[in-house]
Scaffold this motif. Structure first.
Motif, short mmCIF file in Angstrom:
data_model
loop_
_atom_site.label_atom_id
_atom_site.label_comp_id
_atom_site.label_asym_id
_atom_site.label_seq_id
_atom_site.Cartn_x
_atom_site.Cartn_y
_atom_site.Cartn_z
N ASP A 1 77.47 1.07 -21.92
CA ASP A 1 78.20 -0.14 -22.32
C ASP A 1 77.86 -1.31 -21.41
O ASP A 1 78.04 -2.47 -21.80
N TRP A 2 77.35 -1.02 -20.22
CA TRP A 2 76.99 -2.07 -19.26
C TRP A 2 75.56 -2.57 -19.45
O TRP A 2 75.15 -3.52 -18.77
N TYR A 3 74.77 -1.95 -20.33
CA TYR A 3 73.37 -2.36 -20.45
C TYR A 3 73.22 -3.76 -21.06
O TYR A 3 72.13 -4.32 -21.02
N GLU A 4 74.30 -4.29 -21.65
CA GLU A 4 74.30 -5.70 -22.06
C GLU A 4 75.44 -6.42 -21.36
O GLU A 4 76.15 -7.25 -21.95
N ASP A 5 75.62 -6.09 -20.08
CA ASP A 5 76.59 -6.77 -19.20
C ASP A 5 78.02 -6.72 -19.75
O ASP A 5 78.82 -7.59 -19.45
N LEU A 6 78.33 -5.72 -20.55
CA LEU A 6 79.68 -5.43 -21.03
C LEU A 6 80.17 -6.43 -22.08
O LEU A 6 81.35 -6.42 -22.43
N GLY A 7 79.28 -7.26 -22.60
CA GLY A 7 79.70 -8.29 -23.54
C GLY A 7 80.34 -7.74 -24.80
O GLY A 7 81.41 -8.21 -25.23
N GLY A 8 79.74 -6.74 -25.43
CA GLY A 8 80.29 -6.15 -26.64
C GLY A 8 81.62 -5.46 -26.37
O GLY A 8 82.58 -5.60 -27.15
N PHE A 9 81.71 -4.73 -25.29
CA PHE A 9 82.94 -4.03 -24.92
C PHE A 9 84.08 -5.02 -24.75
O PHE A 9 85.20 -4.81 -25.24
N MET A 10 83.85 -6.12 -24.03
CA MET A 10 84.90 -7.09 -23.77
C MET A 10 85.35 -7.78 -25.05
O MET A 10 86.54 -8.08 -25.22
N ARG A 11 84.45 -8.03 -25.97
CA ARG A 11 84.84 -8.66 -27.22
C ARG A 11 85.75 -7.74 -28.03
O ARG A 11 86.75 -8.18 -28.60
N VAL A 12 85.42 -6.46 -28.10
CA VAL A 12 86.15 -5.54 -28.97
C VAL A 12 87.49 -5.13 -28.35
O VAL A 12 88.51 -5.08 -29.05
N PHE A 13 87.51 -4.83 -27.06
CA PHE A 13 88.71 -4.26 -26.45
C PHE A 13 89.57 -5.27 -25.68
O PHE A 13 90.72 -4.96 -25.34
N CYS A 14 89.02 -6.42 -25.39
CA CYS A 14 89.73 -7.37 -24.52
C CYS A 14 89.95 -8.71 -25.21
O CYS A 14 89.62 -9.77 -24.66
N ASP A 15 90.50 -8.66 -26.42
CA ASP A 15 90.97 -9.85 -27.11
C ASP A 15 89.87 -10.87 -27.34
O ASP A 15 90.06 -12.09 -27.17
N ASP A 16 88.70 -10.37 -27.76
CA ASP A 16 87.57 -11.24 -28.10
C ASP A 16 87.17 -12.15 -26.94
O ASP A 16 86.96 -13.36 -27.11
N TRP B 1 62.84 0.39 -23.11
CA TRP B 1 62.78 -0.92 -22.48
C TRP B 1 64.14 -1.61 -22.55
O TRP B 1 64.58 -2.24 -21.58
N ALA B 2 64.83 -1.49 -23.67
CA ALA B 2 66.15 -2.12 -23.81
C ALA B 2 67.16 -1.51 -22.84
O ALA B 2 68.07 -2.19 -22.36
N ALA B 3 67.00 -0.22 -22.51
CA ALA B 3 67.97 0.49 -21.66
C ALA B 3 67.50 0.57 -20.21
O ALA B 3 67.83 1.52 -19.50
N ARG B 4 66.83 -0.45 -19.75
CA ARG B 4 66.21 -0.41 -18.43
C ARG B 4 67.14 -0.83 -17.29
O ARG B 4 66.80 -0.67 -16.12
N ASN B 5 68.31 -1.39 -17.60
CA ASN B 5 69.09 -2.05 -16.55
C ASN B 5 69.59 -1.10 -15.47
O ASN B 5 69.74 -1.51 -14.31
N GLY B 6 69.86 0.15 -15.81
CA GLY B 6 70.26 1.09 -14.78
C GLY B 6 69.17 1.29 -13.74
O GLY B 6 69.43 1.31 -12.53
N THR B 7 67.94 1.44 -14.22
CA THR B 7 66.80 1.59 -13.31
C THR B 7 66.58 0.33 -12.50
O THR B 7 66.36 0.38 -11.28
#
Length: 505
Positions: free
Chosen positions: A158-173, A42-48
């Motif tokens: 990484d997009w299943y939460e709209d990239l929020g975690g990725f952007m925080r870690v790799f793109c200067d918080d 259910w958490a990984a549903r966004n692709g579908t």
């Protein structure tokens, strides 16, 4: 250098090998990811949801890029690194499961990466949904001893939460995006918003503790957004974000065309490989054209295109108007292993079976999956194939000479043929093909992650790229989880690419 899987069965990790020491790197408690868990599904549903009601990735990506531009990120999204005339970097794809199969890669990766200037993660940094809270055990901890920057391009997970975690870690918080206006009721966008998985608030103390693991100045990496380019020495490395459904938006497409111009040799890193499993996937660009059109354009001087997403290694040397472009799949950095034995005999874009390379070898892949299904189906007498039996039956089905000899005493029996058919070996249909077990599409989407093994051999891999003024050298190294391959990672493939002006004609 130690034997590889192309030399001996022991080099592939089979037999009574001594387990490696990777478990000492792991946390005391490791949560095993199961895609049979309804909560995970259910958490990984966004692709579908995106495939049903429209993909919002392009619009969201544009908002992230605009936010980074407002914060002062370079408009051209090019990172300029001062490196020696000859330098090296690593590429590792689909890393973040956080269990044995990821940590088993780390010792060999650290050994093979000595002297490299930076690393790139190609797709799916964090499973299952790219959560910020998962970065501690699935990114910062495993790579805490890699003393150079790590850049990344996101994968669909990484997009299943709209990239929020990725952007925080790799793109200067980067701070969260402002909410969008509510869509009109009963429209496709309304249904999508209703069903969309949204990120939970991050545990800030947990993130601070995780970041401390890679806090040295020489480890710092800030990138301008989810897609970028790196100018280093004689080459430009171009990383693109293919979002949830393996396409790119018009804005990113325009940037890609612009950043691809000029005589500098270029390497593409993408979340969706352009050649994979004997098929061509050129990657559509919104508004027209494809990524591969840009890669093939002789004025752009691409020499290689490396993609993640598929969890193994494959290489296709494609002749494009007299130039050879190396199309590589490099997604074996930590997640469950995708089968290679289901790849049919290769004949595509002038690439033959003799030109094609893969890891694991098809016979090893078949033996691995036969043992996995034997455990899952409780058919331990019927299903398991030895590595030699797997090698022999795949060679027979594809009509090829085996890379590694199965030995003179190995016979291909009715049982081995039936098991090979049930597991889709060679992708060749026959009378029993309707009874094939789900080793490709259905297995990939549902059962493979839940069937991750927790003991060697794991058949993981990563790349080291050595760059000089005249030549690019790409090597694929294996990680099995065994001690021998930790101490001396075996090289499974190597290709040397000229970077002279003759390559750019």
């Amino acid at each position: 250098m130690s034997d590889s899987s192309r030399d001996t069965a022991e080099g592939a990790g089979w037999g009574a090998a001594e387990p490696g020491g990777y478990k000492t790197l792991m946390p005391e408690h490791v949560e095993k990811l199961s895609w049979l868990n309804p909560k995970t599904l259910w958490a990984a549903r966004n692709g579908t949801v995106a495939s049903w009601f429209g993909d919002p990735t392009g619009r969201t990506r544009s908002r992230w890029v605009a936010q980074r531009a407002a914060a002062g990120a370079r408009a051209d999204k090019v990172i300029r690194r001062e490196v020696p005339e000859r330098f090296s970097f690593m590429v590792i794809g689909d890393t973040g499961e956080g269990d044995d199969s990821q940590y088993a890669v780390v010792p060999g990766f650290l050994r093979a990466s000595r002297g490299t200037d930076f690393a790139v993660i190609a797709s799916d940094v964090i499973y299952p949904v790219g959560s910020t809270d998962d970065y501690g055990t699935k990114f910062f901890r495993p790579y805490q001893d890699y003393r150079a920057p790590i850049y990344a391009i996101p994968g669909n997970h990484d997009w299943y939460e709209d990239l929020g975690g990725f952007m925080r870690v790799f793109c200067d918080d980067a701070p969260p995006l402002d909410p969008e206006p509510a869509p009109r009721p009963l429209t496709r966008a309304w249904w999508r918003a209703l069903l969309w998985h949204k990120a939970r608030p991050a545990d800030e103390q947990r993130l601070v503790a995780a970041r401390a693991l890679r806090s040295q100045p020489e480890q710092r990496a800030v990138q301008p957004g989810p897609y970028w380019a790196i100018d280093a020495g004689p080459v430009r490395i171009v990383g693109i974000d293919t979002g949830l459904l393996g396409t790119i938006d018009a804005e990113q497409g325009a940037w890609l065309r612009e950043v691809s111009r000029g005589p500098r040799p270029k390497i593409l890193v993408t979340g969706s490989p352009l050649y994979v499993d004997g098929e061509h996937h050129p990657c559509a660009i919104e508004g027209g054209g494809t990524v591969d059109d840009i890669v093939r354009d002789p004025d752009h001087h691409y020499v290689a295109a490396i993609g993640g997403d598929i969890h193994n290694y494959q290489r296709y040397p494609v002749d494009v108007a007299g130039r050879t472009i190396q199309y590589v799949v490099a997604g074996g950095g930590g997640a469950f292993m995708h089968a290679t034995h289901t790849i049919p005999r290769v004949s595509i874009a002038g690439v033959t079976e003799e030109d094609f390379r893969c890891y694991p070898l098809r016979g090893d892949s078949l033996a691995f999956y036969s043992k996995l299904y034997a455990r899952r189906l409780l058919l331990r007498r019927f299903f398991p194939l030895t590595e030699a039996e797997g090698t022999a039956v795949v060679a027979e089905r594809l009509g090829i000479k085996p890379v590694r000899s199965p030995g003179p005493d190995v016979r291909v029996t009715r049982r081995t043929r039936l098991v090979a058919t049930l597991l889709g070996a060679g992708g060749r249909p026959d009378r029993t093909s309707r009874f094939r077990l789900p080793v490709r599409k259905l297995y990939t989407r549902l059962f493979s992650p839940s069937s991750t093994t927790y003991s060697p051999p794991f058949f993981k891999c990563f790349l080291r790229l050595d760059v000089g003024p005249e030549e690019l050298r790409i090597r694929c190294f294996a990680a099995t989880g065994n001690h021998a391959q930790e101490v001396d990672p075996p090289m499974e493939d190597e290709v040397r690419i000229p970077l002279s002006r003759s390559q750019d004609r």
